[in-house]
Design a protein around this motif. Structure first.
Motif, PDB file in Angstrom:
ATOM      1  N   ASP A  74      36.833  42.894  42.435  1.00 37.57           N
ATOM      2  CA  ASP A  74      38.373  42.654  42.602  1.00 37.57           C
ATOM      3  C   ASP A  74      38.198  41.229  42.731  1.00 37.57           C
ATOM      4  N   VAL A  75      39.170  40.158  42.445  1.00 38.84           N
ATOM      5  CA  VAL A  75      39.531  38.308  42.995  1.00 38.84           C
ATOM      6  C   VAL A  75      40.425  38.988  43.951  1.00 38.84           C
ATOM      7  N   ILE A  76      39.971  38.172  45.019  1.00 39.68           N
ATOM      8  CA  ILE A  76      40.894  37.965  46.060  1.00 39.68           C
ATOM      9  C   ILE A  76      40.759  36.458  45.811  1.00 39.68           C
ATOM     10  N   GLU A  77      42.419  35.883  45.871  1.00 37.51           N
ATOM     11  CA  GLU A  77      42.535  34.409  45.589  1.00 37.51           C
ATOM     12  C   GLU A  77      44.618  35.002  45.280  1.00 37.51           C
ATOM     13  N   PRO A  78      44.779  32.968  45.863  1.00 41.53           N
ATOM     14  CA  PRO A  78      45.849  33.202  45.809  1.00 41.53           C
ATOM     15  C   PRO A  78      46.674  33.574  44.290  1.00 41.53           C
ATOM     16  N   GLY A  79      47.558  34.576  44.072  1.00 42.50           N
ATOM     17  CA  GLY A  79      47.830  35.193  43.134  1.00 42.50           C
ATOM     18  C   GLY A  79      47.733  36.375  42.702  1.00 42.50           C
TER      19      GLY A  79
END
Length: 690
Positions: A628-633
């Protein structure tokens, strides 16, 4: 799995065969011929409330054993293979834990308390000892889990970083120019126990390693998605506005395998450089509950002539209470009354508030060559975390007084201070208000002019968190007053009695009990005003502090705790309304028994927040163990895509797509334990021979 085992101790004659049917309040009254009981009108007027006494009250002991068997049945899903209690049987649940098969130190403490009651009823103390051992094995970090404590310097416990009002203001910059106080406990504890390690529970654990961090006890940085069993994790880190829906789950041992270039550290803390590290956070109310349970276990086992069977566990409880004193201290060991980061630091116990604060934390480098470790307390004190019964145990029970030279006196001071805290925070109606802080806004700011104070701390309507406000949940009232009612029965403390004499009529007036399992208790409270400045020689009447109940519920766990509190108060005072309300609530809940325990339908409109965006600093980019990607949004759900495989996810997805609010019937471990404990309490206090 903890399995009930036989015991060589002769079982008390009160242990009788379990009932296998549910009995309504009215039918039970007829069957048990309740001239032996007390009858009062219910608040709804629908039918009389009966308060069984003598032999009639032993129906509640039977119910305790029946519910206990449901909880302990491996087929019902309350426990992991290791015997760890899950937060709930159901996996899709978001509260303080963000998954049902996580667990908390709270759940471990409830298991210990439940097994203490089981020992009281049956004379079998093996499950009590086993429960403490499970806690020690899995949620108290061992030496391998906190490997660099030997580098800790009590004269420089931690580097200051302010708490900030909103997650969007994080990471918080570390500021070494702010002076911090001296830790007065570390050397004493090291000398007493021959180790620099902390003996306290970390608050949160991913029991089935759903996230995949694999921070397994004994090897916290050596795991990953394929590591079976429990994993140390954390969530809340970013100030009072950070609800569970805004958290970023992260491992307790961060070796930068997951997250971004610096693991998860630069989401929370701003620094010139980052090092791999371990860190744990203790919830003092849970450790105190374990000590509270040990006190009653000691009392009951001694009455049975079985105290020797639990002596080793009592020694461990006393040790836990020794370290629990870190919960007395300001976050950076500053003195109360500090209104600027530049204020003088504490030089000893002048930084102690002697209350049970929201947490204490400790951590250090994973690399022994790095040579550093840290410890902090917490500046924020919530009335709901106080446990004067634990303070009483740790200051008066010879088997529970800790070994450190100053511990007994510290807990004597804490006992008095906690009871005063309740009295200071009691509203004009009777409910207890939020709490106080020694660090305004978490940054030692100056509070608004006129803010009420208590031994140098400043009143907070909603200590620690405000989404939702920490003082609005009625459960804190029931939990904390239950402990005070225990103290009142045990000691007759006059100030405890003064507080309860006002609180009990208020709460009874807000309870409704009808027919066929219909009941309601307060759910949500609204506050206005503030208490008077505290003067121990002349406490004020707090005419300017007021509460109103804005919503009601059938929260079964809180109802169990409330019934428990009312039972202790009734036993201490002979108050028939309190006793009848306690038994009436227990009878009403019993009508909601199902195959797994006691549960009622709950509508979860807050599950719309699965779609909420979680703030992440600009430029941060990383991944969770499952990719799972962790980034703004990123959203709460996108950081937890495993929820899409949950058998209950379709109800949530339909709601997110515009359908009705999803409805669940949850079986939380702590709630089932609270009900069972209330049943056992009523039978013990009012049953045959009581």
């Amino acid at each position: 799995m903890l399995i009930r085992r036989g015991s060589s101790v002769e079982k008390p004659s009160r242990a009788r065969p379990h009932r296998t049917r549910r009995t309504s309040l009215l039918a039970g009254a007829l069957a048990l011929s309740l001239p032996l009981g007390i009858t009062l009108a219910s608040q709804s007027g629908a039918q009389p409330l009966t308060a069984p006494t003598g032999a009639a009250a032993l129906q509640y002991e039977d119910r305790f054993l029946e519910l206990y068997d449901q909880i302990m049945d491996p087929a019902n899903g309350y426990f992991s293979a290791e015997g760890i209690p899950y937060h709930s049987v159901e996996t899709l649940i978001v509260e303080a834990p963000d998954h049902g098969h996580e667990t908390t130190s709270e759940a471990y403490s409830y298991l210990i308390w439940l097994q203490a009651a089981y020992g009281k009823v049956t004379g079998d103390w093996d499950p009590f000892n086993d429960a403490w051992q499970v806690m020690e094995d899995y949620i108290i970090p061992g030496a391998a889990d906190q490997p660099t404590n030997s580098f800790y310097s009590p004269s420089a416990p931690a580097t200051y970083a302010p708490e900030l009002p909103d997650p969007s203001q994080y990471p918080s910059p570390m500021d070494g120019a702010v002076s911090v106080g001296v830790d007065p406990l570390a050397n004493e504890l090291s000398a007493t126990y021959g180790t620099d390690d902390i003996y306290g529970m970390h608050w949160l654990q991913d029991v089935d390693n759903v996230y995949g961090f694999g921070n397994a006890p004994g090897a916290p940085c050596a795991g990953g998605p394929q590591t079976p069993g429990p994993s140390y994790i954390n969530t809340f880190q970013r100030g009072p506005e950070e609800s569970v829906w805004e958290t970023v789950p992260h491992p307790s041992c961060d070796d930068f395998t997951y997250g971004g270039d610096n693991g998860f550290l630069d989401i929370f803390i701003g620094d010139d450089g980052y090092a791999e590290q371990w860190r744990y956070t203790n919830a003092p109310d849970a450790d105190a509950r374990a000590v509270q349970a040990a006190f009653w276990a000691n009392k009951w086992a001694t009455e049975q002539g079985a105290q020797a069977e639990i002596a080793g566990t009592l020694e461990k409880a006393a040790k836990m209470g020794d370290y629990l004193r870190y919960g007395h201290y300001d976050k950076y060991f500053k003195q109360s009354g500090c209104t600027s980061p530049s204020c003088p630091p504490g030089t000893g116990k002048d930084s102690a508030n002697y209350l049970l604060s929201w947490y204490y934390s400790w951590g250090g480098a994973t690399n022994s060559n790095a040579g550093w470790a840290w410890r902090i307390g917490s500046s924020h004190n919530h009335f709901g975390y106080q446990n004067p019964m634990a303070a009483y145990a740790l200051s008066t029970d010879p088997d529970l007084i800790p070994d450190s030279p100053t511990a007994q006196q510290d807990w004597e001071t804490s006992l008095e201070r906690q009871v005063e805290f309740y009295r200071w925070l009691q509203s004009s109606e009777g409910a207890i208000a939020g709490g106080a802080t020694s660090s305004w806004n978490g940054s030692y700011a100056a509070p608004p002019a006129g803010t009420a104070s208590f031994y140098g701390m400043y009143y907070q309507e909603a200590p620690v968190y405000v989404d939702p406000p920490s003082n609005q949940w009625f459960g804190m009232q029931a939990w904390s007053m239950q402990r005070l009612a225990e103290l009142y029965l045990e000691t007759g403390d006059p100030m405890a009695g003064e507080v309860l004499d006002k609180w009990v009529p208020w709460v009874i007036g807000e309870v409704t009990i009808g027919q066929d399992g219909d009941f309601s208790i307060p759910a949500t409270l609204s506050w206005s005003g503030q208490p008077d400045n505290w003067n121990p020689a002349n406490p004020g009447d707090n005419a300017g502090l007021s509460v109103s109940v804005t919503d009601y519920s059938q929260d079964v766990g809180v109802t169990g705790s409330l019934a428990n509190a009312l039972s202790f108060y009734a036993a201490a005072t002979g108050d028939t309304a309190a006793q009848a309300t306690a038994s009436g609530l227990l009878d009403a809940m019993w009508e909601h028994q199902d195959d797994l325990g006691i549960a009622v339908p709950e509508s979860r409109g807050d599950y719309s927040r699965f779609a909420d965006e979680v703030y992440l600093p600009a430029g941060f980019s990383g991944t969770m163990p499952n990719g799972d990607v962790i980034e703004p949004g990123s959203t709460f759900e996108s950081l937890r895509s495993f929820y899409q495989e949950d058998p209950d996810w379709t109800k949530v997805q339909a709601y997110l797509d515009g359908g009705p609010e999803p409805v669940f019937e949850y079986h939380r471990f702590w709630a089932q334990a609270d009900i069972a404990l209330a049943l056992a309490t009523y039978a013990d206090l009012f049953g045959d021979g009581a």
